[in-house]
Design an enzyme around this catalytic site. Structure first.
Site, PDB file in Angstrom:
ATOM      1  N   ASP A 132     -11.162   7.733  33.326  1.00  0.00           N
ATOM      2  CA  ASP A 132     -11.088   6.810  34.461  1.00  0.00           C
ATOM      3  C   ASP A 132     -12.495   6.559  34.991  1.00  0.00           C
ATOM      4  OD1 ASP A 132      -8.332   6.635  34.439  1.00  0.00           O
ATOM      5  OD2 ASP A 132      -8.028   8.050  36.085  1.00  0.00           O
ATOM      6  N   ARG A 182     -10.770   0.028  28.710  1.00  0.00           N
ATOM      7  CA  ARG A 182      -9.855  -0.499  29.739  1.00  0.00           C
ATOM      8  C   ARG A 182     -10.667  -1.347  30.708  1.00  0.00           C
ATOM      9  NH1 ARG A 182      -7.726   3.979  33.539  1.00  0.00           N
ATOM     10  NH2 ARG A 182      -6.441   4.542  31.756  1.00  0.00           N
TER      11      ARG A 182
HETATM   12  C1  LIG Z   1      -3.621   1.036  34.114  1.00  0.00           C
HETATM   13  C2  LIG Z   1      -4.616   0.919  35.229  1.00  0.00           C
HETATM   14  C3  LIG Z   1      -5.680   1.804  35.284  1.00  0.00           C
HETATM   15  C4  LIG Z   1      -6.639   1.689  36.287  1.00  0.00           C
HETATM   16  N1  LIG Z   1      -7.734   2.506  36.263  1.00  0.00           N
HETATM   17  C5  LIG Z   1      -8.716   2.318  37.186  1.00  0.00           C
HETATM   18  C6  LIG Z   1      -9.931   3.041  37.124  1.00  0.00           C
HETATM   19  O1  LIG Z   1     -10.149   3.901  36.255  1.00  0.00           O
HETATM   20  N2  LIG Z   1     -10.878   2.789  38.071  1.00  0.00           N
HETATM   21  C7  LIG Z   1     -10.697   1.849  39.068  1.00  0.00           C
HETATM   22  O2  LIG Z   1     -11.596   1.637  39.875  1.00  0.00           O
HETATM   23  N3  LIG Z   1      -9.532   1.163  39.139  1.00  0.00           N
HETATM   24  C8  LIG Z   1      -8.559   1.372  38.243  1.00  0.00           C
HETATM   25  N4  LIG Z   1      -7.394   0.632  38.329  1.00  0.00           N
HETATM   26  C9  LIG Z   1      -7.117  -0.173  39.548  1.00  0.00           C
HETATM   27  C10 LIG Z   1      -7.695  -1.571  39.443  1.00  0.00           C
HETATM   28  O3  LIG Z   1      -9.092  -1.503  39.482  1.00  0.00           O
HETATM   29  C11 LIG Z   1      -7.208  -2.464  40.604  1.00  0.00           C
HETATM   30  O4  LIG Z   1      -7.616  -1.887  41.807  1.00  0.00           O
HETATM   31  C12 LIG Z   1      -5.720  -2.686  40.643  1.00  0.00           C
HETATM   32  O5  LIG Z   1      -5.172  -2.781  39.360  1.00  0.00           O
HETATM   33  C13 LIG Z   1      -5.394  -3.957  41.404  1.00  0.00           C
HETATM   34  O6  LIG Z   1      -5.952  -5.079  40.753  1.00  0.00           O
HETATM   35  P1  LIG Z   1      -5.076  -6.160  39.970  1.00  0.00           P
HETATM   36  O7  LIG Z   1      -5.818  -6.588  38.763  1.00  0.00           O
HETATM   37  O8  LIG Z   1      -3.739  -5.601  39.687  1.00  0.00           O
HETATM   38  O9  LIG Z   1      -4.981  -7.411  40.925  1.00  0.00           O
HETATM   39  P2  LIG Z   1      -5.119  -7.685  42.485  1.00  0.00           P
HETATM   40  O10 LIG Z   1      -6.342  -8.537  42.664  1.00  0.00           O
HETATM   41  O11 LIG Z   1      -4.948  -6.462  43.311  1.00  0.00           O
HETATM   42  O12 LIG Z   1      -3.849  -8.589  42.714  1.00  0.00           O
HETATM   43  C14 LIG Z   1      -3.749  -9.865  42.078  1.00  0.00           C
HETATM   44  C15 LIG Z   1      -2.306 -10.285  41.999  1.00  0.00           C
HETATM   45  O13 LIG Z   1      -1.567  -9.340  41.192  1.00  0.00           O
HETATM   46  C16 LIG Z   1      -0.244  -9.211  41.695  1.00  0.00           C
HETATM   47  N5  LIG Z   1      -0.059  -7.838  42.208  1.00  0.00           N
HETATM   48  C17 LIG Z   1      -1.008  -6.921  42.460  1.00  0.00           C
HETATM   49  N6  LIG Z   1      -0.461  -5.778  42.946  1.00  0.00           N
HETATM   50  C18 LIG Z   1       0.872  -6.001  43.016  1.00  0.00           C
HETATM   51  C19 LIG Z   1       1.975  -5.226  43.468  1.00  0.00           C
HETATM   52  N7  LIG Z   1       1.820  -3.995  43.977  1.00  0.00           N
HETATM   53  N8  LIG Z   1       3.204  -5.778  43.387  1.00  0.00           N
HETATM   54  C20 LIG Z   1       3.368  -7.021  42.914  1.00  0.00           C
HETATM   55  N9  LIG Z   1       2.362  -7.817  42.492  1.00  0.00           N
HETATM   56  C21 LIG Z   1       1.130  -7.314  42.549  1.00  0.00           C
HETATM   57  C22 LIG Z   1      -0.134 -10.186  42.852  1.00  0.00           C
HETATM   58  O14 LIG Z   1       0.324 -11.420  42.351  1.00  0.00           O
HETATM   59  C23 LIG Z   1      -1.572 -10.307  43.329  1.00  0.00           C
HETATM   60  O15 LIG Z   1      -1.834 -11.494  44.026  1.00  0.00           O
HETATM   61  C24 LIG Z   1      -6.467   0.702  37.297  1.00  0.00           C
HETATM   62  C25 LIG Z   1      -5.405  -0.195  37.232  1.00  0.00           C
HETATM   63  C26 LIG Z   1      -4.499  -0.101  36.212  1.00  0.00           C
HETATM   64  C27 LIG Z   1      -3.386  -1.115  36.157  1.00  0.00           C
END
Ligand SMILES: Cc1cc2nc3c(=O)[nH]c(=O)nc-3n(C[C@H](O)[C@H](O)[C@H](O)COP(=O)(O)OP(=O)(O)OC[C@H]3O[C@@H](n4cnc5c(N)ncnc54)[C@H](O)[C@@H]3O)c2cc1C
Length: 308
Positions: A132, A182
């Protein structure tokens, strides 16, 4: 603004005490965390794998401050990997590891040694490890440890965060054959000097980084719940002729489970990131910061009781 306040609170032990004792907390935690025990993690993994999803398991905990805590985290991963392999859940399930939970904050060599032991155990269990990525002060150290681990365990996965200005360049460096990367947007509160601040800028960076990874020689892992990013990912998969063995989508446990099922149903590889353990506070606060109004809204709701 609210996001910043919640992210600041994610590092406050006073707020942690308040949140941990609040009456609704248990239900919210249950939506995002598979449970406290290794058995809970295994049960959730079995349910997801039976539904055609791949899994990456995260033993919750970060910012460890003693060698004993770091060793205990390492040992939990070793136990978990043995159990996953014994249950026939590898290679469908792999593990995600935070170097700060393995001692990175006070002894990078110790974090490397612990991570190396986990990589060796994963290798013996027939599966992989992904490191991560945490806040930007750890990026260089994490990529350095990654490089060392990849010498013996080339399948060790990296995470790059699109909100960091440096990430396009890191994507170019890591888009080589066999390199699992990732791509996520990034979950920490970062200063303007190192990170894009607006949603629009972060999204544009995500697409640029995705283009580099999907057109490169590595194995991209597109970690996002964003419908627009997912649609662009599907488009790039067609454009660059990447089948389900050459890239994957990743989403968090309890978030958009219907979308995870839809993508898997269409033949894509989809991996669910499953956190478990007692130390859910920092993880939960980052999820709340992403969706403060309603963290457990219908599209983001986990199964009330994970299958089996
Ligand atoms: C598998 C995985 C591993 C990760 N590992 C790390 C890591 O190692 N380090 C790190 O800093 N971050 C990590 N993250 C978190 C990531 O950086 C984001 O903070 C998080 O995924 C939110 O960003 P997003 O791309 O989903 O979109 P966002 O910009 O949060 O949301 C965009 C759109 O996605 C949809 N959406 C988002 N959340 C939801 C919800 N809860 N319910 C319904 N719709 C939703 C909505 O339509 C929203 O408008 C990880 C995420 C995932 C999925």
């Amino acid at each position: 603004m609210l996001r910043s306040v919640i992210l600041a609170a994610s590092r406050s032990s006073q707020v942690e005490r308040l949140v941990a004792t609040a009456p609704y907390t248990r239900d919210v935690v249950r939506r995002f965390v598979a449970g406290a025990a290794t058995d809970d993690a295994l049960r959730a993994t079995r349910g997801l794998v039976d539904d055609g999803l791949a899994v990456t398991l995260d033993h919750l905990g970060e910012d460890t401050v003693t060698p004993e805590q770091a060793t205990a985290t390492r040992d939990e991963y070793l136990r978990l990997l043995k159990m996953l392999s014994g249950a026939g859940l590898t290679p469908a399930a792999e593990v995600s590891v935070k170097l700060s939970a393995l001692g990175q904050m006070f002894d990078e060599q110790l974090a490397y040694d612990n991570a190396r032991a986990i990589c060796a155990a994963a290798d013996a269990a027939g599966t992989t490890v992904t490191l991560d990525m945490e806040d930007h002060t750890t990026t260089d150290s994490t990529l350095e440890v990654l490089g060392r681990l990849r010498k013996d365990f080339p399948s060790t996965g990296a995470v790059l965060q699109a909100y960091l200005r440096r990430t396009e360049s890191d994507c170019r460096e890591l888009a080589y054959a066999g390199s699992r990367v990732r791509l996520c947007k990034g979950a920490y509160k970062e200063p303007e000097s190192v990170a894009y601040q607006s949603t629009r800028e972060v999204d544009k960076s995500y697409v640029r980084c995705m283009n580099i990874l999907m057109s490169g020689d590595g194995y991209p892992m597109l970690a996002t719940h964003d419908p627009r990013m997912i649609a662009i990912g599907e488009d790039r998969a067609r454009w660059f002729d990447r089948g389900p063995e050459r890239f994957e989508f990743q989403m968090l446990y309890g978030i958009r489970p219907e979308e995870q099922a839809r993508l898997a149903g269409e033949g894509y590889t989809v991996r669910t990131y499953v956190p478990y353990g007692d130390e859910w506070y920092g993880y939960l606060m980052r999820r709340l910061a992403e969706r403060p109004a309603n963290p457990g809204s219908s599209s983001g709701r986990a199964r009330e009781s994970p299958k089996k």
